[in-house]
Design a protein around this motif. Structure first.
Motif, PDB file in Angstrom:
ATOM      1  N   TYR A 195      46.961  59.686  70.835  1.00 25.75           N
ATOM      2  CA  TYR A 195      47.014  60.899  71.651  1.00 25.75           C
ATOM      3  C   TYR A 195      48.332  61.648  71.435  1.00 25.75           C
ATOM      4  O   TYR A 195      48.348  62.886  71.393  1.00 25.75           O
ATOM      5  CB  TYR A 195      46.884  60.547  73.139  1.00 25.75           C
ATOM      6  CG  TYR A 195      45.535  60.041  73.568  1.00 25.75           C
ATOM      7  CD1 TYR A 195      44.366  60.411  72.915  1.00 25.75           C
ATOM      8  CD2 TYR A 195      45.417  59.181  74.667  1.00 25.75           C
ATOM      9  CE1 TYR A 195      43.121  59.943  73.325  1.00 25.75           C
ATOM     10  CE2 TYR A 195      44.188  58.704  75.096  1.00 25.75           C
ATOM     11  CZ  TYR A 195      43.043  59.085  74.418  1.00 25.75           C
ATOM     12  OH  TYR A 195      41.828  58.614  74.840  1.00 25.75           O
ATOM     13  N   ARG A 226      45.374  65.822  79.229  1.00 24.58           N
ATOM     14  CA  ARG A 226      44.499  65.128  80.191  1.00 24.58           C
ATOM     15  C   ARG A 226      44.454  63.620  79.934  1.00 24.58           C
ATOM     16  O   ARG A 226      44.546  62.816  80.864  1.00 24.58           O
ATOM     17  CB  ARG A 226      43.105  65.741  80.119  1.00 24.58           C
ATOM     18  CG  ARG A 226      42.041  65.019  80.916  1.00 24.58           C
ATOM     19  CD  ARG A 226      40.741  65.830  80.901  1.00 24.58           C
ATOM     20  NE  ARG A 226      39.613  65.018  81.337  1.00 24.58           N
ATOM     21  CZ  ARG A 226      39.377  64.674  82.599  1.00 24.58           C
ATOM     22  NH1 ARG A 226      40.204  65.057  83.552  1.00 24.58           N
ATOM     23  NH2 ARG A 226      38.327  63.947  82.910  1.00 24.58           N
ATOM     24  N   HIS A 227      44.326  63.245  78.666  1.00 23.72           N
ATOM     25  CA  HIS A 227      44.168  61.819  78.370  1.00 23.72           C
ATOM     26  C   HIS A 227      45.502  61.071  78.414  1.00 23.72           C
ATOM     27  O   HIS A 227      45.530  59.895  78.788  1.00 23.72           O
ATOM     28  CB  HIS A 227      43.441  61.645  77.041  1.00 23.72           C
ATOM     29  CG  HIS A 227      41.975  61.928  77.167  1.00 23.72           C
ATOM     30  ND1 HIS A 227      41.062  60.946  77.471  1.00 23.72           N
ATOM     31  CD2 HIS A 227      41.276  63.077  77.076  1.00 23.72           C
ATOM     32  CE1 HIS A 227      39.861  61.483  77.548  1.00 23.72           C
ATOM     33  NE2 HIS A 227      39.959  62.777  77.319  1.00 23.72           N
ATOM     34  N   LEU A 235      40.385  58.194  71.684  1.00 29.50           N
ATOM     35  CA  LEU A 235      39.271  57.956  72.595  1.00 29.50           C
ATOM     36  C   LEU A 235      38.610  56.609  72.323  1.00 29.50           C
ATOM     37  O   LEU A 235      38.292  55.853  73.248  1.00 29.50           O
ATOM     38  CB  LEU A 235      38.229  59.069  72.455  1.00 29.50           C
ATOM     39  CG  LEU A 235      38.614  60.466  72.930  1.00 29.50           C
ATOM     40  CD1 LEU A 235      37.485  61.441  72.616  1.00 29.50           C
ATOM     41  CD2 LEU A 235      38.941  60.478  74.416  1.00 29.50           C
ATOM     42  N   GLY A 240      45.846  60.432  81.996  1.00 28.65           N
ATOM     43  CA  GLY A 240      45.007  59.321  82.419  1.00 28.65           C
ATOM     44  C   GLY A 240      45.659  57.974  82.136  1.00 28.65           C
ATOM     45  O   GLY A 240      45.600  57.052  82.957  1.00 28.65           O
ATOM     46  N   SER A 292      40.261  65.250  88.413  1.00 29.33           N
ATOM     47  CA  SER A 292      41.369  64.376  88.039  1.00 29.33           C
ATOM     48  C   SER A 292      42.640  64.732  88.788  1.00 29.33           C
ATOM     49  O   SER A 292      43.362  63.844  89.279  1.00 29.33           O
ATOM     50  CB  SER A 292      41.624  64.457  86.532  1.00 29.33           C
ATOM     51  OG  SER A 292      40.531  63.938  85.806  1.00 29.33           O
ATOM     52  N   THR A 323      44.606  66.544  75.144  1.00 27.47           N
ATOM     53  CA  THR A 323      45.633  65.517  74.983  1.00 27.47           C
ATOM     54  C   THR A 323      46.476  65.381  76.246  1.00 27.47           C
ATOM     55  O   THR A 323      46.840  64.264  76.647  1.00 27.47           O
ATOM     56  CB  THR A 323      46.521  65.805  73.765  1.00 27.47           C
ATOM     57  OG1 THR A 323      47.061  67.134  73.840  1.00 27.47           O
ATOM     58  CG2 THR A 323      45.727  65.663  72.474  1.00 27.47           C
ATOM     59  N   GLU A 332      40.942  53.770  73.415  1.00 29.65           N
ATOM     60  CA  GLU A 332      41.033  53.608  74.871  1.00 29.65           C
ATOM     61  C   GLU A 332      39.727  53.124  75.480  1.00 29.65           C
ATOM     62  O   GLU A 332      39.717  52.163  76.272  1.00 29.65           O
ATOM     63  CB  GLU A 332      41.425  54.940  75.517  1.00 29.65           C
ATOM     64  CG  GLU A 332      41.522  54.838  77.029  1.00 29.65           C
ATOM     65  CD  GLU A 332      41.878  56.148  77.698  1.00 29.65           C
ATOM     66  OE1 GLU A 332      42.090  56.124  78.934  1.00 29.65           O
ATOM     67  OE2 GLU A 332      41.928  57.195  77.007  1.00 29.65           O
ATOM     68  N   ASN A 333      38.628  53.765  75.131  1.00 30.39           N
ATOM     69  CA  ASN A 333      37.383  53.563  75.873  1.00 30.39           C
ATOM     70  C   ASN A 333      36.397  52.594  75.231  1.00 30.39           C
ATOM     71  O   ASN A 333      35.489  52.118  75.920  1.00 30.39           O
ATOM     72  CB  ASN A 333      36.693  54.912  76.091  1.00 30.39           C
ATOM     73  CG  ASN A 333      37.551  55.857  76.915  1.00 30.39           C
ATOM     74  OD1 ASN A 333      38.094  55.482  77.946  1.00 30.39           O
ATOM     75  ND2 ASN A 333      37.709  57.076  76.427  1.00 30.39           N
TER      76      ASN A 333
END
Length: 261
Positions: free
Chosen positions: A159, A180-181, A143, A184, A221, A178, A146-147
């Motif tokens: 991840y 979900r990301h 996280l 993404g 999403s 995991t 990435e962010n």
């Protein structure tokens, strides 16, 4: 935030994750009743490191979904840090410290990016690869990569490590995160088929677990990558109804869902 564990009884009862709440606590938490859930742990949290950390994790999750309650979460985390005695306990507390700092930064409450990185690095030094707690730590490092750091390649590696570990340890809720990301990141890369697959997997797990507060973002999403207009509209409609039912959480979806009829 898992329902099963392939390890022994001692591992299931010692160092239990917030993702492994007993039924009563889980029902409150999964519906966004974090204050009430934390109260169930209040008595033990004054002296028991595990209860203290699980209470801090609940209150940190409340911050992430509501952008409120920061002082209470901070106090709970300080208590958990003070009670930690073993490397495992200190590592888990550092992981939670990093998560709280990440939440404050990503929600633009206060820039604590350096604190998040330092805390998660400290957790990595205390939690060796292969132990169960490392899966959540790796996910949270992803996280941050990435962010906060703008490093999608580093995030994908983290991840994937967390994804494999969550599967190995039967941590179904973390597995949904995991999925979900990773989805993404696939979407960012233009791989719509892989993104759709991952978002659908994440949604299904959350629905099976009854994780209502996490189901709304999963619906949104999946709707974004759904090619069928009617199906996408149905998913958005479900997300909006659930968003209203839960009182407008997570707050970071308000711009997406708050104005729909």
């Amino acid at each position: 935030m898992a329902e099963s564990d392939t390890q022994g009884t001692a591992d299931r009862t010692a160092g239990r994750h917030v993702y492994e709440d007993p039924p009563g606590l889980w029902r409150l938490r999964s519906r966004g009743c974090w204050t009430e859930a934390a109260e169930l742990l209040a008595a033990g949290s004054a002296s028991d490191p595990d209860a203290a950390l699980r209470r801090a994790a609940l209150l940190t999750e409340r911050c992430l979904f509501t952008a409120s309650g920061w002082a209470e979460a901070e106090d709970a985390l300080r208590t958990a840090e003070a009670l930690a005695r073993t490397d495992a306990e200190r590592g888990r507390a550092a992981c939670e410290r990093g998560h709280l700092a990440y939440a404050a930064t990503v929600l633009h409450v206060r820039d604590r990016a350096d604190e998040a990185r330092a805390a998660l690095g400290r957790g990595a030094a205390l939690l060796p690869p292969g132990v169960r707690d490392r899966a959540l730590l790796d996910f949270r490092r992803g996280l941050v990569a990435e962010n906060l750091a703008g490093n999608p390649a580093g995030a994908k590696l983290a991840y994937r490590r967390a994804h494999a570990a969550a599967a190995a340890h039967g941590d179904r809720l973390l597995f949904s995160f995991t999925w979900r990301h990773l989805a993404g990141l696939a979407l960012r890369e233009g791989d719509l088929a892989e993104a759709r697959h991952g978002f659908a997997k994440s949604l299904r797990i959350r629905e099976e677990l009854g994780y209502l507060i996490g189901t709304t973002p999963a619906l949104v999403s999946l709707a974004e990558v759904e090619p069928e207009t009617e199906t996408a509209a149905r998913l958005r409609g479900e997300a909006h109804r659930l968003f209203r039912l839960l009182g407008g959480i997570p707050v970071w979806l308000a711009d997406v869902l708050g104005d729909e009829d």
